[in-house]
Design an enzyme around this catalytic site. Structure first.
Site, PDB file in Angstrom:
ATOM      1  N   SER A   9       0.859  -1.193   0.000  1.00 11.37           N
ATOM      2  CA  SER A   9       0.000   0.000   0.000  1.00 11.37           C
ATOM      3  C   SER A   9       0.887   1.231   0.000  1.00 11.37           C
ATOM      4  O   SER A   9       1.622   1.479   0.963  1.00 11.37           O
ATOM      5  CB  SER A   9      -0.886   0.017   1.241  1.00 11.37           C
ATOM      6  OG  SER A   9      -1.383   1.326   1.426  1.00 11.37           O
ATOM      7  N   HIS A  34      -1.220  -1.300  -4.276  1.00 11.31           N
ATOM      8  CA  HIS A  34      -2.478  -0.926  -3.613  1.00 11.31           C
ATOM      9  C   HIS A  34      -2.497   0.593  -3.443  1.00 11.31           C
ATOM     10  O   HIS A  34      -1.604   1.183  -2.843  1.00 11.31           O
ATOM     11  CB  HIS A  34      -2.576  -1.647  -2.269  1.00 11.31           C
ATOM     12  CG  HIS A  34      -3.892  -1.490  -1.591  1.00 11.31           C
ATOM     13  ND1 HIS A  34      -5.014  -2.208  -1.947  1.00 11.31           N
ATOM     14  CD2 HIS A  34      -4.288  -0.689  -0.556  1.00 11.31           C
ATOM     15  CE1 HIS A  34      -6.031  -1.868  -1.166  1.00 11.31           C
ATOM     16  NE2 HIS A  34      -5.606  -0.934  -0.315  1.00 11.31           N
ATOM     17  N   ASP A  36      -4.590   3.667  -2.063  1.00  9.41           N
ATOM     18  CA  ASP A  36      -5.663   4.045  -1.135  1.00  9.41           C
ATOM     19  C   ASP A  36      -6.145   5.462  -1.390  1.00  9.41           C
ATOM     20  O   ASP A  36      -5.366   6.420  -1.282  1.00  9.41           O
ATOM     21  CB  ASP A  36      -5.145   3.953   0.306  1.00  9.41           C
ATOM     22  CG  ASP A  36      -5.047   2.518   0.792  1.00  9.41           C
ATOM     23  OD1 ASP A  36      -6.033   1.773   0.636  1.00  9.41           O
ATOM     24  OD2 ASP A  36      -3.976   2.142   1.316  1.00  9.41           O
ATOM     25  N   MET A  38      -8.640   8.380  -0.137  1.00  7.90           N
ATOM     26  CA  MET A  38      -9.439   8.830   1.016  1.00  7.90           C
ATOM     27  C   MET A  38      -9.880  10.266   0.787  1.00  7.90           C
ATOM     28  O   MET A  38      -9.107  11.084   0.283  1.00  7.90           O
ATOM     29  CB  MET A  38      -8.582   8.762   2.276  1.00  7.90           C
ATOM     30  CG  MET A  38      -8.026   7.380   2.539  1.00  7.90           C
ATOM     31  SD  MET A  38      -6.900   7.413   3.926  1.00  7.90           S
ATOM     32  CE  MET A  38      -6.557   5.667   4.091  1.00  7.90           C
ATOM     33  N   HIS A  67      -8.276   1.334  -4.105  1.00  5.69           N
ATOM     34  CA  HIS A  67      -9.205   1.111  -2.998  1.00  5.69           C
ATOM     35  C   HIS A  67      -9.866   2.452  -2.686  1.00  5.69           C
ATOM     36  O   HIS A  67      -9.256   3.328  -2.078  1.00  5.69           O
ATOM     37  CB  HIS A  67      -8.414   0.571  -1.787  1.00  5.69           C
ATOM     38  CG  HIS A  67      -9.233   0.412  -0.547  1.00  5.69           C
ATOM     39  ND1 HIS A  67      -8.672   0.144   0.687  1.00  5.69           N
ATOM     40  CD2 HIS A  67     -10.571   0.467  -0.335  1.00  5.69           C
ATOM     41  CE1 HIS A  67      -9.632   0.045   1.594  1.00  5.69           C
ATOM     42  NE2 HIS A  67     -10.795   0.254   0.998  1.00  5.69           N
ATOM     43  N   MET A  69     -12.034   4.853  -0.773  1.00  3.57           N
ATOM     44  CA  MET A  69     -12.703   5.127   0.507  1.00  3.57           C
ATOM     45  C   MET A  69     -13.272   6.529   0.357  1.00  3.57           C
ATOM     46  O   MET A  69     -12.830   7.482   1.003  1.00  3.57           O
ATOM     47  CB  MET A  69     -11.680   5.036   1.652  1.00  3.57           C
ATOM     48  CG  MET A  69     -11.240   3.611   1.938  1.00  3.57           C
ATOM     49  SD  MET A  69      -9.695   3.529   2.858  1.00  3.57           S
ATOM     50  CE  MET A  69      -8.520   3.630   1.504  1.00  3.57           C
ATOM     51  N   MET A 138     -11.514  -5.494   5.129  1.00  4.14           N
ATOM     52  CA  MET A 138     -10.685  -4.637   5.976  1.00  4.14           C
ATOM     53  C   MET A 138     -10.483  -5.320   7.324  1.00  4.14           C
ATOM     54  O   MET A 138     -11.442  -5.778   7.945  1.00  4.14           O
ATOM     55  CB  MET A 138     -11.384  -3.292   6.241  1.00  4.14           C
ATOM     56  CG  MET A 138     -11.612  -2.399   5.048  1.00  4.14           C
ATOM     57  SD  MET A 138     -10.135  -1.773   4.246  1.00  4.14           S
ATOM     58  CE  MET A 138      -9.164  -1.156   5.604  1.00  4.14           C
ATOM     59  N   ASP A 180      -6.837  -6.391   4.156  1.00  5.33           N
ATOM     60  CA  ASP A 180      -6.186  -5.074   4.164  1.00  5.33           C
ATOM     61  C   ASP A 180      -6.217  -4.482   5.568  1.00  5.33           C
ATOM     62  O   ASP A 180      -7.281  -4.210   6.103  1.00  5.33           O
ATOM     63  CB  ASP A 180      -6.948  -4.166   3.180  1.00  5.33           C
ATOM     64  CG  ASP A 180      -6.342  -2.778   3.061  1.00  5.33           C
ATOM     65  OD1 ASP A 180      -5.235  -2.560   3.570  1.00  5.33           O
ATOM     66  OD2 ASP A 180      -6.989  -1.915   2.426  1.00  5.33           O
ATOM     67  N   GLY A 181      -5.022  -4.284   6.131  1.00  2.00           N
ATOM     68  CA  GLY A 181      -4.905  -3.607   7.417  1.00  2.00           C
ATOM     69  C   GLY A 181      -4.148  -4.418   8.443  1.00  2.00           C
ATOM     70  O   GLY A 181      -4.598  -5.493   8.846  1.00  2.00           O
ATOM     71  N   GLY A 182      -2.983  -3.922   8.821  1.00  2.93           N
ATOM     72  CA  GLY A 182      -2.211  -4.573   9.882  1.00  2.93           C
ATOM     73  C   GLY A 182      -1.600  -5.899   9.492  1.00  2.93           C
ATOM     74  O   GLY A 182      -1.260  -6.701  10.369  1.00  2.93           O
ATOM     75  N   SER A 203       2.659  -0.379   6.041  1.00  2.26           N
ATOM     76  CA  SER A 203       3.779  -0.081   6.935  1.00  2.26           C
ATOM     77  C   SER A 203       4.766  -1.244   7.040  1.00  2.26           C
ATOM     78  O   SER A 203       5.968  -1.021   7.200  1.00  2.26           O
ATOM     79  CB  SER A 203       3.263   0.313   8.319  1.00  2.26           C
ATOM     80  OG  SER A 203       2.262  -0.565   8.748  1.00  2.26           O
TER      81      SER A 203
END
Ligand code: DX5
Ligand code: ZN
Length: 225
Positions: A9, A34, A36, A38, A67, A69, A138, A180-182, A203
């Site tokens: 991402s 990816h 993102d 927003m 993605h 959002m 998510m 997606d996420g963490g 990250s």
């Protein structure tokens, strides 16, 4: 390991050097990019739009996995298609008419994904799953990178995998299950075991010193699932 895809991402990249960052993850062996988006409305953060997508397009061969959002979604979809997106996912709560939005993504020549927040019910898959290329689950609440994976998403992943199996048996179509996420080295195997085949990692990759080593480590953990 075959059949798994890793999507860095770029939300976690250094935006001042975005072209180089994208080239670096491509060279390091990423499968997708990816992207993102927003809007400070559907989620409380503001990121990047079609202009940035268009300027990255000539600099990478990787498929661009957008993605969204954002709310509303329909107006911006043709813009992303023109900007070179390959796959576009959106959140059903942000669309006035989910089926129409899916059709629009297709008409624009892109593959279509539906994105679920941790609390979004899977009933949105009723009557849509057979039209999807991707289910994006998510595993954090959308809006920010660098959050902790929510462990109660593991059974939700398994539930979606089951529904995809049933649908694919009937239609013969392949549907990706993206989480997606963490996502990190210490949980990617567990997430794959639950049924995911496509992993977004922001990250974990861009926060590391050696992107190739990090991608190798993530793949090595998938290899033993
Ligand atoms: C969150 C975004 C994610 C995020 C993932 O709203 O949709 O794609 O960038 O970042 P990490 O991997 O750091 O959780
Ligand atoms: Zn995302």
């Amino acid at each position: 390991m075959e059949g798994y895809r890793i999507a860095p991402s770029i939300l976690a990249a250094d935006f001042a050097r975005l072209g180089e960052e994208v080239a670096a993850v491509e060279a390091a062996g990423a499968d997708l990019l990816h992207f993102d988006v927003m809007d400070n409305h559907y989620v409380p953060n503001l990121s990047i739009g079609p202009l940035v997508c268009a300027s990255l397009r000539p600099r990478t061969k990787l498929p661009i996995d957008v993605h969204l959002m954002v709310k509303p979604v329909d107006r911006i979809i043709p813009e992303f298609a023109k900007a070179g997106a390959n796959l576009i996912s959106f959140h059903p709560e942000a669309s006035d008419h989910v089926d129409r939005t899916l059709a629009l993504i297709r008409e624009c020549g892109c593959r279509a994904g539906l994105a679920f927040n941790p609390a979004t019910p899977l009933s949105y898959l009723d009557h849509t799953l057979e039209r999807l290329d991707l289910v994006l689950l998510m595993s954090v609440n959308p809006g920010f990178g660098g959050q902790q994976f929510i462990p109660s998403m593991l059974p939700k992943i398994a539930e979606v995998r089951e529904r995809i199996k049933v649908a694919s048996r009937a239609t013969g179509r392949e549907v990706w299950l993206q989480v997606d996420g963490g996502v990190k080295a210490d949980n990617i195997a567990q997430i794959a075991k639950a049924g995911a085949d496509t992993f977004v990692a922001g990250s974990a990759i861009f926060g590391s010193r050696d992107y190739a080593a990090t991608l190798r480590d993530l793949r090595a953990r998938l290899a033993v699932v």
